[in-house]
Design an enzyme around this catalytic site. Structure first.
Site, PDB file in Angstrom:
ATOM      1  N   ARG A 137      42.767  46.229  37.012  1.00  0.00           N
ATOM      2  CA  ARG A 137      41.800  47.104  37.467  1.00  0.00           C
ATOM      3  C   ARG A 137      41.062  47.610  36.403  1.00  0.00           C
ATOM      4  NH1 ARG A 137      45.617  52.269  39.449  1.00  0.00           N
ATOM      5  NH2 ARG A 137      46.497  53.014  37.158  1.00  0.00           N
ATOM      6  N   GLU A 188      40.596  57.571  38.425  1.00  0.00           N
ATOM      7  CA  GLU A 188      41.092  57.708  37.121  1.00  0.00           C
ATOM      8  C   GLU A 188      40.256  57.242  36.274  1.00  0.00           C
ATOM      9  OE1 GLU A 188      45.993  58.126  37.866  1.00  0.00           O
ATOM     10  OE2 GLU A 188      45.125  55.963  37.102  1.00  0.00           O
ATOM     11  N   CYS A 231      33.435  50.958  25.999  1.00  0.00           N
ATOM     12  CA  CYS A 231      33.067  49.823  26.211  1.00  0.00           C
ATOM     13  C   CYS A 231      32.428  49.135  25.122  1.00  0.00           C
ATOM     14  CB  CYS A 231      32.603  49.161  27.455  1.00  0.00           C
ATOM     15  SG  CYS A 231      31.870  47.360  27.563  1.00  0.00           S
ATOM     16  N   CYS A 289      26.109  48.132  26.701  1.00  0.00           N
ATOM     17  CA  CYS A 289      26.822  49.579  25.807  1.00  0.00           C
ATOM     18  C   CYS A 289      25.812  49.673  24.640  1.00  0.00           C
ATOM     19  CB  CYS A 289      27.972  49.551  25.742  1.00  0.00           C
ATOM     20  SG  CYS A 289      29.006  49.955  27.135  1.00  0.00           S
ATOM     21  N   GLU A 320      47.417  63.205  43.034  1.00  0.00           N
ATOM     22  CA  GLU A 320      48.774  62.167  42.656  1.00  0.00           C
ATOM     23  C   GLU A 320      49.922  63.045  42.289  1.00  0.00           C
ATOM     24  OE1 GLU A 320      48.081  58.449  41.202  1.00  0.00           O
ATOM     25  OE2 GLU A 320      46.136  58.080  42.196  1.00  0.00           O
ATOM     26  N   GLU A 354      52.635  47.622  41.039  1.00  0.00           N
ATOM     27  CA  GLU A 354      53.265  48.909  41.469  1.00  0.00           C
ATOM     28  C   GLU A 354      54.291  48.862  42.297  1.00  0.00           C
ATOM     29  OE1 GLU A 354      50.176  51.408  42.245  1.00  0.00           O
ATOM     30  OE2 GLU A 354      49.237  51.633  40.342  1.00  0.00           O
ATOM     31  N   GLN A 355      55.098  47.783  42.180  1.00  0.00           N
ATOM     32  CA  GLN A 355      56.419  47.721  43.137  1.00  0.00           C
ATOM     33  C   GLN A 355      57.491  48.337  42.819  1.00  0.00           C
ATOM     34  OE1 GLN A 355      57.246  43.396  44.096  1.00  0.00           O
ATOM     35  NE2 GLN A 355      55.345  42.785  43.013  1.00  0.00           N
ATOM     36  N   HIS A 388      57.004  51.382  41.912  1.00  0.00           N
ATOM     37  CA  HIS A 388      56.763  53.078  41.746  1.00  0.00           C
ATOM     38  C   HIS A 388      57.149  53.393  43.374  1.00  0.00           C
ATOM     39  CE1 HIS A 388      54.120  56.476  42.118  1.00  0.00           C
ATOM     40  NE2 HIS A 388      53.323  56.024  41.101  1.00  0.00           N
TER      41      HIS A 388
END
Length: 668
Positions: A103, A142, A151, A156, A312, A360-361, A363
């Site tokens: 991501r 986030e 970057c 950029c 969160e 994220e298993q 989490h």
């Protein structure tokens, strides 16, 4: 005051949704955040949109009396988009492209990605413009997580050249401001100033600071693109973004200027493992560090000077820190109260169910993958029952915090151990140990109304800020300034004048020498008739127009001034030229608060904190030992009672001055 949850209906069969949402309502949850990673589900191929699943989930949530916070899905551009427009991908300093498969792989300055962002955000916002169950939006997710603020791609580079031209006008002015004659680093034109890639030795500190500013500004522009679309389509929506804890590469104050509400993501047992130097204690592994979390609460409350949300909240064990201890019984409820005590108005737990797929298993959620309740579910439900409406926090003290000072000290720390967060945290902890509410604000903020101001490191300093601080003190303010202040000008160069530069007249002293010291070197300072340890950084002060309050008692600095203060008008300023240890920080802060007339508590036990908000006092216990609370006769307890147990909380009507907290069978 409200509690909510983050939900991913796209991860589960439709037949589960209604029961999930019923259980959310039964738990007393009021907000459900959704869709932050859903672009591939909403638009599985270009121009082919599928909103039916999201429509159904939103309708179910509304039918059960809850509201939805939707998210723009731009944190996860789908594979088909990357394949069509690979120029959207970020690049590392060495030119390595960050590929699809995780991501946050997009570049904030990519014209192609800004075009695609405008398209998907507009389409989503128009879809739900009149939906009564959608209360607002979170932009993206986030910003900058996984080291993605900065970057180094061609887009950029072009944007950086334009950014510099806008600020300097001509390249000669840039060369003069930066001091590029060093190592023959002059630039013939703005196009020649590229993003800082790999070099044999250090980069020029002015160039690095400029690039860090530019990269943060790029995120501000990208976020503004989204907020303007959302407001144009429905100006009644609240618009927020979820920031992160102790996050160093993005200026949250600048981003917040385009938001209605600031929110952030709180994971206490992870933070004590991966974003501070001290090794976590057993108690901290079970409940976190109240001051580490509290500092972030206060930063995000200070960003817009209004209540914040925790978007969160850790619901149990989490997947990303080095270890994943189960939080203590009651910790998830404790964290919700702790946030509210610091000015939070909503706490949303991440997530509803433990996910069966992807990264994220490991989490936790409020419920397990089979739908049965996990350890956080009862805590969230209890917190939802206990929280009540409150006015804002009224803090008597401000702590000045600056991302630019953080960046500049990171560029030239002059000691491996010099860390901006830790140094600022030394003073913040001393304030919180006294039970004092603190507004954490940027140095440019209006300081009128604060009885005392603490400025741990004003590293980059100009005349305008010095003049404002002088006016604050002259008008009766009490100011405590920490080491390494006035060391550099705004371009990250040493000024002509000795440190503290423009503050020398206010402080009445200059820095004759400085040194950075490893842990094995003995360090002592005398202050107020006692001797204290300090660490990492020491300055030897020449007091021209100030009273010496502390002197070095070790090493070649023995006998030199280390702490000075001076009366200016109706106020007083103290300059501390060392990084104080815990006891010296307590003494300095205690004297400051006494001079300012701020009500305080005696220094609290480690892990136990008090916070006052709107006529109520919270006692939060992040330890495994109970504490006793003495209060005036007849004080009403809203939550709990005079004995606050392990990892527990008590809330009563009253003020800080009414409360005395002691650890059982110990001194205060």
């Amino acid at each position: 005051m409200t509690v909510g949850v983050c939900y991913f209906p796209e991860h589960w069969p439709r037949q589960r949704w209604e029961r999930d949402i019923e259980q959310m309502a039964e738990a007393g949850l009021e907000y459900v955040r959704m869709a932050e990673f859903s672009w591939g589900r909403i638009e599985p191929e270009r121009g082919q949109f599928d909103f039916e699943w999201l429509d159904e989930a939103i309708e179910l949530i509304g039918d059960h009396g809850m509201e939805v916070i939707l998210c723009t899905p731009t944190a996860t551009p789908p594979k088909w988009l990357v394949d069509e427009r690979p120029e959207i991908l970020q690049e590392d300093p060495d030119g390595t492209v960050r590929e699809f498969g995780s991501r946050r792989h997009y570049c904030f300055n990519s014209p192609a990605y800004r075009e695609e962002t405008e398209r998907i955000v507009t389409r989503m916002a128009e879809r739900y413009a009149d939906n009564p169950h959608v209360a607002g939006w979170q932009t993206d997710n986030e910003y900058g997580c996984h080291e993605t603020v900065r970057c180094y791609c061609a887009d950029c580079s072009n944007a950086f050249s334009e950014w510099l031209a806008d600020r300097h006008g001509d390249v000669d002015a840039l060369n003069e401001a930066w001091g590029t004659t060093f190592w023959s680093q002059q630039y013939p034109d703005f196009e020649a100033v590229e993003p800082p890639g790999p070099t044999p030795a250090e980069h020029h500190p002015s160039r690095l600071l400029a690039y860090y500013r530019f990269a943060s500004d790029s995120v501000v522009e990208y976020n503004r693109l989204q907020t303007e679309i959302l407001r144009e389509i429905n100006d009644d929506w609240l618009v927020t973004h979820n920031f992160m804890g102790h996050f160093s590469t993005l200026d949250a104050y600048d981003v917040a200027g385009d938001l209605d509400l600031v929110s952030w993501d709180s994971y206490p047992t992870g933070f004590v493992q991966d974003r501070r130097e001290a090794e976590a204690t057993v108690e901290e592994l079970r409940a976190g560090d109240p001051d580490q979390v509290g500092l972030n609460h206060d930063i995000y409350r200070g960003a817009l000077e209004q209540p914040f949300w925790v978007m969160e909240q850790q619901p149990g064990d989490v997947n990303w820190p080095p270890h994943a201890p189960q939080p203590a019984d009651g910790a998830m409820r404790l964290w919700a109260h702790h946030a509210v005590a610091h000015g939070g108005d909503a706490v949303l737990y991440f997530r509803w169910r433990r996910c069966r797929q992807g990264q994220e298993q490991y989490h936790a959620g409020l419920r397990k993958q089979d739908g049965s309740p996990d350890r956080g579910y009862a805590d969230a439900s209890t917190a939802a029952e206990e929280l009540f409406d409150l006015g804002p926090v009224d803090a008597p003290v401000a702590l000045l915090h600056s991302y630019e000072n953080l960046w500049a000290t990171n560029i030239q720390p002059h000691a491996p151990e010099f860390d901006y967060w830790t140094h600022a945290g030394t003073y913040y902890r001393a304030l919180r140990r006294r039970g004092v509410q603190v507004d954490v604000v940027p140095p440019e903020r209006d300081l009128d109304g604060y009885a005392a101001v603490v400025a741990p490191t004003l590293y980059l300093l100009d005349d305008a800020l010095a003049t404002r601080l002088e006016a604050y003190v002259e008008d009766g303010g009490q100011l405590l300034i920490g080491a390494r202040s006035g060391e550099k000008d705004p371009y990250n160069k040493l000024p002509d004048a000795l440190q503290p530069g423009p503050l020398a007249g206010l402080v009445g002293a200059t820095v004759a020498q400085h040194e950075s010291l490893p842990e094995q070197v003995p360090t002592r300072v005398g202050y107020g008739g006692d001797e204290y340890e300090y660490r990492t950084w020491a300055e030897w002060l020449d007091a021209d127009d100030a009273t010496v309050q502390g002197r070095h008692r070790s090493g070649p600095a023995d006998g030199q001034a280390a702490v000075v203060d001076a009366e200016r008008g109706r106020g007083r300023v103290t300059y501390c030229g060392v990084w104080p240890g815990r006891e010296l920080a307590d003494a300095l802060v205690g004297d400051l608060l006494e001079r300012a007339g701020v009500t305080t508590h005696a220094p609290l036990p480690d892990g136990v904190r008090i916070a006052e908000r709107d006529g109520h006092v919270w006692v939060t216990n992040f330890t495994d030992a109970p504490v006793s609370v003495d209060v005036p006769g007849g004080a009403a307890w809203i939550v709990g009672h005079e004995r606050v147990g392990a990892y527990d909380v008590g809330v009563l009507e009253g003020t800080l001055g009414d409360v005395t907290v002691t650890r059982e069978n110990s001194e205060p």
